[in-house]
Design a protein around this motif. Structure first.
Motif, PDB file in Angstrom:
ATOM      1  N   GLU A  11       0.851  -1.179   0.000  1.00 46.30           N
ATOM      2  CA  GLU A  11       0.000   0.000   0.000  1.00 46.30           C
ATOM      3  C   GLU A  11       0.893   1.237   0.000  1.00 46.30           C
ATOM      4  O   GLU A  11       2.064   1.172   0.394  1.00 46.30           O
ATOM      5  CB  GLU A  11      -0.938   0.007   1.200  1.00 46.30           C
ATOM      6  N   LYS A  23      -4.954   6.696   0.149  1.00 60.19           N
ATOM      7  CA  LYS A  23      -4.205   5.449   0.309  1.00 60.19           C
ATOM      8  C   LYS A  23      -4.589   4.536  -0.839  1.00 60.19           C
ATOM      9  O   LYS A  23      -5.775   4.330  -1.109  1.00 60.19           O
ATOM     10  CB  LYS A  23      -4.512   4.780   1.644  1.00 60.19           C
ATOM     11  N   TYR A  25      -3.854   0.670  -2.691  1.00 61.12           N
ATOM     12  CA  TYR A  25      -3.427  -0.695  -2.414  1.00 61.12           C
ATOM     13  C   TYR A  25      -3.073  -1.349  -3.737  1.00 61.12           C
ATOM     14  O   TYR A  25      -3.745  -1.134  -4.741  1.00 61.12           O
ATOM     15  CB  TYR A  25      -4.561  -1.462  -1.736  1.00 61.12           C
ATOM     16  N   PRO A  45      -8.794  -1.613   0.410  1.00 61.72           N
ATOM     17  CA  PRO A  45      -8.066  -2.862   0.650  1.00 61.72           C
ATOM     18  C   PRO A  45      -8.593  -3.997  -0.229  1.00 61.72           C
ATOM     19  O   PRO A  45      -9.785  -4.076  -0.518  1.00 61.72           O
ATOM     20  CB  PRO A  45      -8.342  -3.156   2.132  1.00 61.72           C
TER      21      PRO A  45
END
Length: 123
Positions: A11, A23, A25, A45
């Motif tokens: 990440e 963020k 991933y 995620p």
């Protein structure tokens, strides 16, 4: 050639065009001989379903599935080790049975066995 691929989950924090942070991933696949690399990105995620999708896309780009795939013990594909046997998630186990590729799971102190992906990660 094309006999082994190494896989890494990572990440990163990136700045958006509006000055905020996001963020991201990603899962990286690298062929050990040629260093050919495929990377799949998400803004959330990964789930096990996403991991299986990423495998299919990566191997499509790479021209096929290698004979061996090397992984760390990630919870999206791995449950536990029991007396030397690796227990995979049900979805990942089914995927492996369908595709027939050999898996090598690195133990905690064996990350050097994934040297090709470790050296090329950190996009």
């Amino acid at each position: 050639m094309g006999e082994q691929a190494q896989v890494e989950f990572e990440e990163t924090n990136q700045q958006t065009t509006k000055g905020g942070d996001i963020k991201l991933y990603f899962i990286s696949f690298v062929l050990s001989h040629s260093r050919f690399k495929a990377v799949m990105w998400l803004d959330r995620p990964f789930t096990t379903r996403d991991v299986l999708w990423a495998h299919e896309k990566a191997f499509e780009v790479m021209g096929g599935m290698p004979g061996e795939i090397v992984y760390d013990q990630d919870q999206l594909i791995f449950v536990k080790e029991s007396a030397g046997d690796f227990i995979f998630t049900a979805a990942f186990r089914s995927y492996l049975e369908e595709k027939g590729s050999h898996v090598y799971m690195c133990k905690g102190a064996e990350s050097e066995l994934k040297g090709r992906i470790e050296m090329s990660s950190g996009l």
